[in-house]
Scaffold this motif. Structure first.
Motif, PDB file in Angstrom:
ATOM      1  N   ALA A 103       1.012  -1.244   0.076  1.00  0.00           N
ATOM      2  CA  ALA A 103      -0.115   0.045   0.005  1.00  0.00           C
ATOM      3  C   ALA A 103       0.808   1.169  -0.019  1.00  0.00           C
ATOM      4  O   ALA A 103       0.550   2.191  -0.660  1.00  0.00           O
ATOM      5  CB  ALA A 103      -0.946  -0.037   1.243  1.00  0.00           C
ATOM      6  N   LEU A 104       1.840   1.134   0.733  1.00  0.00           N
ATOM      7  CA  LEU A 104       2.806   2.265   0.798  1.00  0.00           C
ATOM      8  C   LEU A 104       3.521   2.688  -0.450  1.00  0.00           C
ATOM      9  O   LEU A 104       3.520   3.851  -0.940  1.00  0.00           O
ATOM     10  CB  LEU A 104       3.775   2.157   1.917  1.00  0.00           C
ATOM     11  N   ILE A 105       3.946   1.401  -1.102  1.00  0.00           N
ATOM     12  CA  ILE A 105       4.602   1.745  -2.485  1.00  0.00           C
ATOM     13  C   ILE A 105       3.777   2.389  -3.533  1.00  0.00           C
ATOM     14  O   ILE A 105       4.079   3.208  -4.249  1.00  0.00           O
ATOM     15  CB  ILE A 105       5.308   0.251  -2.867  1.00  0.00           C
ATOM     16  N   TYR A 106       2.400   1.633  -3.410  1.00  0.00           N
ATOM     17  CA  TYR A 106       1.482   2.286  -4.243  1.00  0.00           C
ATOM     18  C   TYR A 106       1.047   3.762  -4.218  1.00  0.00           C
ATOM     19  O   TYR A 106       0.739   4.536  -4.853  1.00  0.00           O
ATOM     20  CB  TYR A 106       0.302   1.410  -4.591  1.00  0.00           C
ATOM     21  N   ALA A 107       1.002   3.943  -2.911  1.00  0.00           N
ATOM     22  CA  ALA A 107       0.606   5.494  -2.541  1.00  0.00           C
ATOM     23  C   ALA A 107       1.706   6.499  -3.067  1.00  0.00           C
ATOM     24  O   ALA A 107       1.429   7.475  -3.530  1.00  0.00           O
ATOM     25  CB  ALA A 107       0.592   5.680  -0.848  1.00  0.00           C
ATOM     26  N   PHE A 108       3.004   6.038  -2.740  1.00  0.00           N
ATOM     27  CA  PHE A 108       4.168   6.927  -3.420  1.00  0.00           C
ATOM     28  C   PHE A 108       3.925   6.867  -4.828  1.00  0.00           C
ATOM     29  O   PHE A 108       4.561   7.664  -5.773  1.00  0.00           O
ATOM     30  CB  PHE A 108       5.493   6.779  -2.685  1.00  0.00           C
ATOM     31  N   SER A 109       3.748   5.616  -5.612  1.00  0.00           N
ATOM     32  CA  SER A 109       3.877   5.667  -6.945  1.00  0.00           C
ATOM     33  C   SER A 109       2.813   6.595  -7.656  1.00  0.00           C
ATOM     34  O   SER A 109       3.366   6.834  -8.941  1.00  0.00           O
ATOM     35  CB  SER A 109       3.694   4.174  -7.512  1.00  0.00           C
ATOM     36  N   VAL A 110       1.877   7.054  -6.969  1.00  0.00           N
ATOM     37  CA  VAL A 110       0.979   8.078  -7.700  1.00  0.00           C
ATOM     38  C   VAL A 110       1.819   9.345  -7.944  1.00  0.00           C
ATOM     39  O   VAL A 110       1.379  10.072  -8.938  1.00  0.00           O
ATOM     40  CB  VAL A 110      -0.085   8.359  -6.648  1.00  0.00           C
ATOM     41  N   VAL A 111       2.699   9.774  -7.109  1.00  0.00           N
ATOM     42  CA  VAL A 111       3.246  10.990  -7.226  1.00  0.00           C
ATOM     43  C   VAL A 111       4.471  10.774  -7.720  1.00  0.00           C
ATOM     44  O   VAL A 111       5.021  11.765  -8.719  1.00  0.00           O
ATOM     45  CB  VAL A 111       3.280  11.727  -5.899  1.00  0.00           C
ATOM     46  N   GLU A 112       5.596   9.998  -7.401  1.00  0.00           N
ATOM     47  CA  GLU A 112       6.698   9.971  -7.747  1.00  0.00           C
ATOM     48  C   GLU A 112       7.169   9.380  -9.098  1.00  0.00           C
ATOM     49  O   GLU A 112       6.234   8.452  -9.513  1.00  0.00           O
ATOM     50  CB  GLU A 112       7.627   9.261  -6.535  1.00  0.00           C
ATOM     51  N   THR A 113       8.195   9.801  -9.717  1.00  0.00           N
ATOM     52  CA  THR A 113       8.461   9.291 -11.116  1.00  0.00           C
ATOM     53  C   THR A 113       9.936   9.053 -11.253  1.00  0.00           C
ATOM     54  O   THR A 113      10.142   8.346 -12.324  1.00  0.00           O
ATOM     55  CB  THR A 113       8.115  10.247 -12.038  1.00  0.00           C
ATOM     56  N   ASN A 114      10.698   9.234 -10.474  1.00  0.00           N
ATOM     57  CA  ASN A 114      12.123   8.909 -10.579  1.00  0.00           C
ATOM     58  C   ASN A 114      12.452   7.405 -10.196  1.00  0.00           C
ATOM     59  O   ASN A 114      12.589   7.140  -9.027  1.00  0.00           O
ATOM     60  CB  ASN A 114      13.135  10.121  -9.812  1.00  0.00           C
ATOM     61  N   TYR A 115      12.599   6.664 -11.023  1.00  0.00           N
ATOM     62  CA  TYR A 115      12.977   5.147 -10.929  1.00  0.00           C
ATOM     63  C   TYR A 115      14.179   4.962 -10.098  1.00  0.00           C
ATOM     64  O   TYR A 115      14.038   4.052  -9.008  1.00  0.00           O
ATOM     65  CB  TYR A 115      12.908   4.583 -12.381  1.00  0.00           C
ATOM     66  N   VAL A 116      15.356   5.599 -10.288  1.00  0.00           N
ATOM     67  CA  VAL A 116      16.254   5.235  -9.451  1.00  0.00           C
ATOM     68  C   VAL A 116      16.274   5.564  -7.961  1.00  0.00           C
ATOM     69  O   VAL A 116      16.295   4.997  -7.006  1.00  0.00           O
ATOM     70  CB  VAL A 116      17.492   5.905 -10.173  1.00  0.00           C
ATOM     71  N   LYS A 117      15.808   6.862  -7.718  1.00  0.00           N
ATOM     72  CA  LYS A 117      15.366   7.265  -6.562  1.00  0.00           C
ATOM     73  C   LYS A 117      14.269   6.353  -5.743  1.00  0.00           C
ATOM     74  O   LYS A 117      14.458   6.202  -4.462  1.00  0.00           O
ATOM     75  CB  LYS A 117      15.080   8.907  -6.277  1.00  0.00           C
ATOM     76  N   PHE A 118      13.273   5.993  -6.372  1.00  0.00           N
ATOM     77  CA  PHE A 118      12.294   4.986  -5.871  1.00  0.00           C
ATOM     78  C   PHE A 118      12.890   3.794  -5.369  1.00  0.00           C
ATOM     79  O   PHE A 118      12.529   3.494  -4.220  1.00  0.00           O
ATOM     80  CB  PHE A 118      10.990   4.763  -6.961  1.00  0.00           C
ATOM     81  N   ALA A 119      13.624   3.103  -6.377  1.00  0.00           N
ATOM     82  CA  ALA A 119      14.520   1.877  -6.077  1.00  0.00           C
ATOM     83  C   ALA A 119      15.121   1.827  -4.908  1.00  0.00           C
ATOM     84  O   ALA A 119      15.371   1.133  -3.966  1.00  0.00           O
ATOM     85  CB  ALA A 119      15.062   1.425  -7.121  1.00  0.00           C
ATOM     86  N   VAL A 120      16.079   3.184  -4.977  1.00  0.00           N
ATOM     87  CA  VAL A 120      16.983   3.256  -3.570  1.00  0.00           C
ATOM     88  C   VAL A 120      16.175   3.515  -2.240  1.00  0.00           C
ATOM     89  O   VAL A 120      16.584   3.014  -1.347  1.00  0.00           O
ATOM     90  CB  VAL A 120      17.812   4.393  -3.870  1.00  0.00           C
ATOM     91  N   ALA A 121      15.093   4.224  -2.220  1.00  0.00           N
ATOM     92  CA  ALA A 121      14.158   4.537  -1.081  1.00  0.00           C
ATOM     93  C   ALA A 121      13.784   3.001  -0.628  1.00  0.00           C
ATOM     94  O   ALA A 121      13.602   2.854   0.505  1.00  0.00           O
ATOM     95  CB  ALA A 121      13.332   5.338  -1.317  1.00  0.00           C
ATOM     96  N   ALA A 122      13.068   2.295  -1.623  1.00  0.00           N
ATOM     97  CA  ALA A 122      12.714   0.969  -1.320  1.00  0.00           C
ATOM     98  C   ALA A 122      13.741   0.093  -0.885  1.00  0.00           C
ATOM     99  O   ALA A 122      13.728  -0.556   0.188  1.00  0.00           O
ATOM    100  CB  ALA A 122      11.881   0.329  -2.624  1.00  0.00           C
TER     101      ALA A 122
END
Length: 172
Positions: free
Chosen positions: A131-150
C-alpha cells in the motif's frame, strides 16, 4: 488488509535453504512489493545455511530481500503512475469534488516527504509495504530514487526486526 503469509508459504520460507533459499527470498520480496499483502519480515525466518558466518548470511539475506523489494517497487511505480494518469482515474476523481480535494491533499503530503518518506515508511516494522509503495507511486516518477528508497527502507526494517528479535532472545 495486511495479513500473515499462508501456512504453505511460511513452510516454504522456513524449510528452503542454500542458494535456492536466497531465490525464494528474492521472489517473495519482489511479489510483496507488487501485490502480496504479507509481511516482508517473514524472510528473516529463512535458514540459509550457506556455510558463511551467521552475520554474513543475515546481511546477504537482508540485501537480497531489499533488492527484490526495490525491483518490485519499480513495477509498482510503473503501474501506479499509469493508473493515476489514466483518463478513467481523472474522470472518477473529477466526479467527486471531495475526492479531488482529498487527492490533492494526499499528493501534497507525499510530495512534502518525498523519497525519504517512502524509505522511512518502509523501515517501520509490520507496515504494509504494498500500500505504501503504491501510494508513493501516484506522485513519484524517478525510478532510481524510488528503487533506492525501497532498498534502504526495506534493509532498515529488516535490520531493526533482526535486532529486536536478537535482543529478545538474548534476554531469555
Amino acid at each position: 488488509m495486511y495479513g500473515t503469509a499462508p501456512p504453505a508459504l511460511q513452510a516454504l520460507i522456513q524449510s528452503t535453504s542454500g542458494p535456492l533459499g536466497l531465490a525464494v527470498v528474492l521472489v517473495y520480496s519482489f511479489l510483496v512489493a507488487i501485490a502480496l499483502p504479507f509481511p516482508g519480515e517473514v524472510v528473516l525466518a529463512m535458514p540459509l545455511d550457506l556455510g558463511l558466518h551467521p552475520q554474513a548470511e543475515l546481511a546477504l539475506l537482508i540485501a537480497t530481500s531489499a533488492f527484490g523489494k526495490a525491483m518490485g517497487s519499480l513495477i509498482a511505480l510503473r503501474l501506479g503512475n499509469g493508473a493515476s494518469r489514466s483518463p478513467l482515474f481523472a474522470r472518477i476523481v473529477g466526479q467527486f469534488p471531495a475526492l479531488a480535494a482529498g487527492e490533492r491533499a494526499f499528493v501534497d503530503r507525499i510530495k512534502e516527504y518525498g523519497y525519504l518518506g517512502l524509505a522511512v515508511g518502509l523501515a517501520i516494522p509490520l507496515m504494509p509495504d504494498t500500500a505504501l509503495i503504491y501510494a508513493f507511486s501516484v506522485v513519484e516518477t524517478n525510478y532510481v530514487k524510488f528503487a533506492v528508497a525501497a532498498f534502504v527502507g526495506t534493509a532498515a526494517r529488516l535490520v531493526t526486526v533482526a535486532g529486536l528479535v536478537n535482543s529478545a532472545l538474548a534476554v531469555t
